[in-house]
Design a protein around this motif. Structure first.
Motif, mmCIF file in Angstrom:
data_model
loop_
_atom_site.group_PDB
_atom_site.id
_atom_site.type_symbol
_atom_site.label_atom_id
_atom_site.label_comp_id
_atom_site.label_asym_id
_atom_site.label_seq_id
_atom_site.Cartn_x
_atom_site.Cartn_y
_atom_site.Cartn_z
ATOM 1 N N THR A 96 0.536 -2.647 0.200
ATOM 2 C CA THR A 96 -0.137 -2.014 1.335
ATOM 3 C C THR A 96 0.913 -1.786 2.399
ATOM 4 O O THR A 96 1.677 -2.697 2.734
ATOM 5 N N GLU A 108 -1.716 3.079 3.504
ATOM 6 C CA GLU A 108 -2.157 3.187 2.115
ATOM 7 C C GLU A 108 -2.002 1.862 1.383
ATOM 8 O O GLU A 108 -1.092 1.097 1.642
ATOM 9 N N SER A 110 -1.214 1.086 -2.320
ATOM 10 C CA SER A 110 -0.736 1.750 -3.536
ATOM 11 C C SER A 110 -0.821 0.810 -4.730
ATOM 12 O O SER A 110 -0.592 -0.392 -4.608
ATOM 13 N N GLY A 124 -3.137 5.529 -5.053
ATOM 14 C CA GLY A 124 -3.353 4.721 -3.859
ATOM 15 C C GLY A 124 -4.613 5.129 -3.128
ATOM 16 O O GLY A 124 -5.158 6.209 -3.360
ATOM 17 N N ASP A 125 -5.051 4.237 -2.258
ATOM 18 C CA ASP A 125 -6.208 4.497 -1.404
ATOM 19 C C ASP A 125 -5.739 4.516 0.045
ATOM 20 O O ASP A 125 -5.046 3.600 0.483
ATOM 21 N N PHE A 126 -6.133 5.573 0.749
ATOM 22 C CA PHE A 126 -5.813 5.643 2.180
ATOM 23 C C PHE A 126 -6.726 4.704 2.926
ATOM 24 O O PHE A 126 -7.907 4.571 2.611
#
Length: 128
Positions: A96, A108, A110, A124-126
């Motif tokens: 992160t 993010e 990842s 990844g997630d924002f």
């Protein structure tokens, strides 16, 4: 791709010179030993607009065919906030981070996996 100046600190935020830090991964002289090292080297590749390295270190199942760099984007710093697994003893890991750019930042979480023995970025997630 931009040429680094010898002796300058690496854009990834670690105190080593680029050539001894992310530069050795970009050139292929070494492979990133951890998910965090890969993430830092990928950030530096974005700073340097090194499409070849970014695509090479992206998992084949999620890798795009090419990248478009925003010519106005100026990355200004990287902060690693948290890591999960991703060492030499793991097959998956998360990192992160907050990557700052002129006018804002990207936050993010990842995901990374080992693929054919090397760490690669999966997705990844924002985080807002």
């Amino acid at each position: 791709m931009t040429t680094a100046t010898t002796g300058r600190s690496c854009p990834c935020g670690l105190p080593q010179a680029y050539e001894r830090c992310c530069g050795r991964y970009h050139s292929g002289a070494a492979a990133a030993p951890t998910a965090e090292a890969l993430m830092r080297s990928r950030y530096t590749a974005f700073v340097r607009r090194d499409e070849q390295y970014l695509l090479r270190t992206w998992h084949p199942r999620t890798r795009p065919s090419s990248l478009d760099f925003d010519p106005g984007m100026r990355w200004t710093g990287l902060e690693v906030l948290e890591t999960g697994d991703g060492s030499a003893f793991h097959s998956v890991g998360t990192v992160t981070f907050r990557a700052s750019y002129r006018g804002g930042s990207l936050h993010e979480r990842s995901r990374f996996e080992r693929f054919e023995g090397a760490w690669v970025y999966v997705d990844g997630d924002f985080i807002e």
